[in-house]
Design a protein around this motif. Structure first.
Motif, PDB file in Angstrom:
ATOM      1  N   ASP A 185      14.004  -7.051  -8.959  1.00  0.00           N
ATOM      2  CA  ASP A 185      13.135  -7.625  -9.955  1.00  0.00           C
ATOM      3  C   ASP A 185      11.635  -6.927  -9.788  1.00  0.00           C
ATOM      4  N   ILE A 186      11.432  -6.306  -8.629  1.00  0.00           N
ATOM      5  CA  ILE A 186       9.839  -5.796  -8.692  1.00  0.00           C
ATOM      6  C   ILE A 186      10.282  -4.393  -9.543  1.00  0.00           C
ATOM      7  N   ILE A 187      11.273  -3.705  -8.997  1.00  0.00           N
ATOM      8  CA  ILE A 187      11.493  -2.190  -9.881  1.00  0.00           C
ATOM      9  C   ILE A 187      11.794  -2.590 -11.208  1.00  0.00           C
ATOM     10  N   ASN A 188      12.487  -3.642 -11.714  1.00  0.00           N
ATOM     11  CA  ASN A 188      12.429  -3.841 -13.115  1.00  0.00           C
ATOM     12  C   ASN A 188      11.421  -4.138 -13.803  1.00  0.00           C
ATOM     13  N   ASN A 189      10.462  -5.060 -13.356  1.00  0.00           N
ATOM     14  CA  ASN A 189       9.049  -5.376 -13.767  1.00  0.00           C
ATOM     15  C   ASN A 189       8.166  -4.298 -13.789  1.00  0.00           C
ATOM     16  N   ASP A 190       7.930  -3.529 -12.618  1.00  0.00           N
ATOM     17  CA  ASP A 190       6.930  -2.538 -12.539  1.00  0.00           C
ATOM     18  C   ASP A 190       7.233  -1.693 -11.393  1.00  0.00           C
ATOM     19  N   PRO A 191       7.966  -0.496 -11.564  1.00  0.00           N
ATOM     20  CA  PRO A 191       8.342   0.304 -10.494  1.00  0.00           C
ATOM     21  C   PRO A 191       7.478   0.801  -9.642  1.00  0.00           C
ATOM     22  N   SER A 192       6.111   0.933 -10.133  1.00  0.00           N
ATOM     23  CA  SER A 192       5.038   1.369  -9.468  1.00  0.00           C
ATOM     24  C   SER A 192       4.617   0.475  -8.512  1.00  0.00           C
ATOM     25  N   ALA A 193       4.740  -1.024  -8.638  1.00  0.00           N
ATOM     26  CA  ALA A 193       4.735  -2.120  -7.737  1.00  0.00           C
ATOM     27  C   ALA A 193       4.936  -1.769  -6.522  1.00  0.00           C
ATOM     28  N   LEU A 194       6.090  -1.164  -6.137  1.00  0.00           N
ATOM     29  CA  LEU A 194       6.269  -0.806  -4.654  1.00  0.00           C
ATOM     30  C   LEU A 194       5.380   0.025  -3.962  1.00  0.00           C
ATOM     31  N   ASP A 195       4.708   0.782  -4.693  1.00  0.00           N
ATOM     32  CA  ASP A 195       3.578   1.524  -3.833  1.00  0.00           C
ATOM     33  C   ASP A 195       2.452   0.497  -3.443  1.00  0.00           C
ATOM     34  N   ARG A 196       2.546  -0.472  -4.119  1.00  0.00           N
ATOM     35  CA  ARG A 196       1.383  -1.538  -3.554  1.00  0.00           C
ATOM     36  C   ARG A 196       1.664  -2.498  -2.684  1.00  0.00           C
ATOM     37  N   ILE A 197       3.046  -2.831  -2.984  1.00  0.00           N
ATOM     38  CA  ILE A 197       3.659  -4.175  -2.089  1.00  0.00           C
ATOM     39  C   ILE A 197       4.127  -3.479  -0.712  1.00  0.00           C
ATOM     40  N   LEU A 198       5.054  -2.313  -0.725  1.00  0.00           N
ATOM     41  CA  LEU A 198       5.594  -1.908   0.395  1.00  0.00           C
ATOM     42  C   LEU A 198       4.659  -0.414   0.757  1.00  0.00           C
ATOM     43  N   PHE A 199       5.122  -0.347   2.084  1.00  0.00           N
ATOM     44  CA  PHE A 199       4.269   0.598   2.906  1.00  0.00           C
ATOM     45  C   PHE A 199       5.037   1.840   2.582  1.00  0.00           C
ATOM     46  N   LEU A 200       4.531   3.213   1.983  1.00  0.00           N
ATOM     47  CA  LEU A 200       5.268   4.250   1.820  1.00  0.00           C
ATOM     48  C   LEU A 200       5.280   5.091   3.076  1.00  0.00           C
ATOM     49  N   LEU A 201       6.668   5.463   3.639  1.00  0.00           N
ATOM     50  CA  LEU A 201       6.866   6.083   4.779  1.00  0.00           C
ATOM     51  C   LEU A 201       6.968   7.666   4.356  1.00  0.00           C
ATOM     52  N   GLU A 202       7.582   8.222   3.513  1.00  0.00           N
ATOM     53  CA  GLU A 202       7.519   9.498   3.219  1.00  0.00           C
ATOM     54  C   GLU A 202       8.022   9.547   1.710  1.00  0.00           C
ATOM     55  N   GLU A 203       7.670  10.884   1.193  1.00  0.00           N
ATOM     56  CA  GLU A 203       7.978  11.215  -0.217  1.00  0.00           C
ATOM     57  C   GLU A 203       9.132  12.287  -0.345  1.00  0.00           C
TER      58      GLU A 203
END
Length: 104
Positions: free
Chosen positions: A86-104
């Motif tokens: 649901d998060i990805i479908n509504n706003d994929p960039s929200a993962l960057d705000r909700i979860l902690f980015l480990l690596e790119e």
């Protein structure tokens, strides 16, 4: 346990099929980015606050915080997958705000 779903993967290291699963650490991989997150139920938060009340942590249990937190009604594979989807479908960039980015 690795769960592949559509365009993302979730990695879980705990057995979430226990009757008292109130919190869960997980990784999400989406578009070559890897994120860390916590999932808690409201009951899990209250259990931690009650423990803290007895140990004196977090001002005797008067507050609770966890970085990269998602609150779920229940912790199941289905609910975690549905939430991330649901998060990805509504706003994929929200993962960057909700979860902690480990690596790119």
């Amino acid at each position: 346990m690795i769960i592949s779903h559509n365009n993302f993967t979730i990695n879980i290291w705990h057995d979430i099929n226990t009757t008292n699963c109130y919190d869960l650490e997980f990784h999400v991989t989406f578009k070559e980015k890897k994120y860390f997150g916590w999932a808690f139920t409201p009951e899990g938060i209250l259990a931690v606050m009650e423990k803290d009340k007895n140990t004196g942590e977090n001002s005797n249990g008067s507050y609770f915080w966890v970085e990269s937190l998602i609150i779920l009604k229940e912790i199941t594979i289905e609910s975690l997958v549905a939430t991330i989807e649901d998060i990805i479908n509504n706003d994929p960039s929200a993962l960057d705000r909700i979860l902690f980015l480990l690596e790119e």
